[in-house]
Design a protein around this motif. Sequence first.
Motif, PDB file in Angstrom:
ATOM      1  N   ASP A 200       3.082  -3.659  15.465  1.00  0.00           N
ATOM      2  CA  ASP A 200       2.939  -2.602  14.471  1.00  0.00           C
ATOM      3  C   ASP A 200       2.309  -3.233  13.229  1.00  0.00           C
ATOM      4  N   GLY A 201       1.037  -2.935  13.029  1.00  0.00           N
ATOM      5  CA  GLY A 201       0.296  -3.566  11.937  1.00  0.00           C
ATOM      6  C   GLY A 201       0.146  -2.686  10.710  1.00  0.00           C
ATOM      7  N   ALA A 202       1.038  -1.697  10.564  1.00  0.00           N
ATOM      8  CA  ALA A 202       0.904  -0.750   9.445  1.00  0.00           C
ATOM      9  C   ALA A 202       0.826  -1.469   8.099  1.00  0.00           C
ATOM     10  N   GLN A 203       1.643  -2.515   7.930  1.00  0.00           N
ATOM     11  CA  GLN A 203       1.695  -3.173   6.617  1.00  0.00           C
ATOM     12  C   GLN A 203       0.841  -4.438   6.565  1.00  0.00           C
ATOM     13  N   SER A 204       0.237  -4.812   7.675  1.00  0.00           N
ATOM     14  CA  SER A 204      -0.530  -6.059   7.650  1.00  0.00           C
ATOM     15  C   SER A 204      -2.041  -5.827   7.617  1.00  0.00           C
ATOM     16  N   ALA A 205      -2.519  -4.799   8.320  1.00  0.00           N
ATOM     17  CA  ALA A 205      -3.964  -4.675   8.568  1.00  0.00           C
ATOM     18  C   ALA A 205      -4.819  -4.745   7.302  1.00  0.00           C
ATOM     19  N   GLY A 206      -4.353  -4.140   6.223  1.00  0.00           N
ATOM     20  CA  GLY A 206      -5.175  -4.112   5.011  1.00  0.00           C
ATOM     21  C   GLY A 206      -4.840  -5.205   4.031  1.00  0.00           C
ATOM     22  N   HIS A 207      -3.863  -6.038   4.371  1.00  0.00           N
ATOM     23  CA  HIS A 207      -3.370  -7.017   3.398  1.00  0.00           C
ATOM     24  C   HIS A 207      -3.645  -8.459   3.787  1.00  0.00           C
ATOM     25  N   MET A 208      -3.844  -8.707   5.067  1.00  0.00           N
ATOM     26  CA  MET A 208      -4.085 -10.081   5.516  1.00  0.00           C
ATOM     27  C   MET A 208      -5.122 -10.050   6.631  1.00  0.00           C
TER      28      MET A 208
END
Length: 407
Positions: A200-208
């Motif tokens: 689940d990349g909801a919080q990662s995709a745009g941040h790292m």
Amino acid sequence: MTDWAKLRADFPILDQKVHGKSLIYFDNAATSQKPRAVIQALVNYYERYNANVHRGIHELSMRATTAFEAARERTAKFINARSADEIIWTRGTTEGINLVASTWGVKHLKAGDVILLTEAEHHSNIVPWQMLAQKTGAKVAYIPVAGDEGTLDLSALDSLLTSQVKLLSLVHISNSMGVVNPVADLCARARKLGIVTLVDGAQSAGHMLVDVQAIGCDFFAFSGHKICGPTGIGALYGRMEILEKLPPYQGGGEMILTVGYDKTEFKPAPHRFEAGTPDISGPIGLHAAMDYLEAIGRGNIWKHDQELANYAYDQLAALKNIRLFGPKTGRAGLVSFLLKDVHAHDVVTLADQGGVALRGGHHCTQPLMHKLGVESTARASFYFYNTKAEVDHFVEVVKEIQKFFAA
Ligand code: C6P
């Protein structure tokens, strides 16, 4: 050197007052704001080439189709998928996970199988699996988290990775704790045992920086609206070897090769999973968002977000009567906290009066909250357009709230 102040000026929404105070937007984990480039891409689409995709052979339809598929190519590059055919458009992370449950899950799971999650999952990575378990007789098990830091307790992993486990589905960055999970290690361990993996990349995709090949997952789901893109669009990556063998998700137009009264032949992936007229402006806006983020560099964004989170964490940790959640080091760009004897909703309401947008609640991680013995937390979540001066103001507001409740 990145000119962060110049980037901030790309976001018209940030330049306003709320309750007479300059807006400080610290609710980025819920949804990010949109730069002019994204808003303009949407306006341009609707003003210049709005048409349905894949159907028409007139000029506008061809332009829309080209842009729609170019966005798929862009998304594949953004997460380093091998091919654009491995990218399925969804409404967001939630739909991506549901799509896997309804296709891969229904095809492969049976009574006695185990779906392994972690205790820190968002509801969207729990509920679809519970629903699937009810349908199939499979069971859901959880890798525990250790205390308020919210990191995974991997000592239990060997005993949890039984031969019954068919799927490991876990969050990359926890939205309520800010923990960054070692997804590449966990996927490698799962893969050795023949377990299919979803991140689940909801919080990662745009941040790292995200590289699905390096992570080694079979599926990766994320939402456009959390990475400067429009709401209503997201992407699901699926490894082609798995996608090509999956049944369709929904039936309808666009996902077929031929239809007879008795029988239908389906298109190959990814179109087999995209029935009906899709969200067309969504991928086009998302494309602009990805270009925008790539111009800054996600490695750069990650450093900036982490710096702000550490800066905020250290100042909050110096206060009395505060309980902080999430890891002390290596946290993603958010802080989650509770003030003694103050409900998280009161913190958020009073912060709002000070112009600071926070989130308070269970953050759709109710089981984790219960495990930690709380109903909710207050959360400040950062993005690259936030500044240290905003964090300073936020900390002052928190101190004021403490004073107010102490009086
Ligand atoms: N978290 C938050 O404020 P959707 O709603 O499909 O775009 O994303 C769901 C989702 C899935 N996984 C994680 C880790 C998430 O953080 C979210 C959304 C928001 O934290 C809304 S609850």
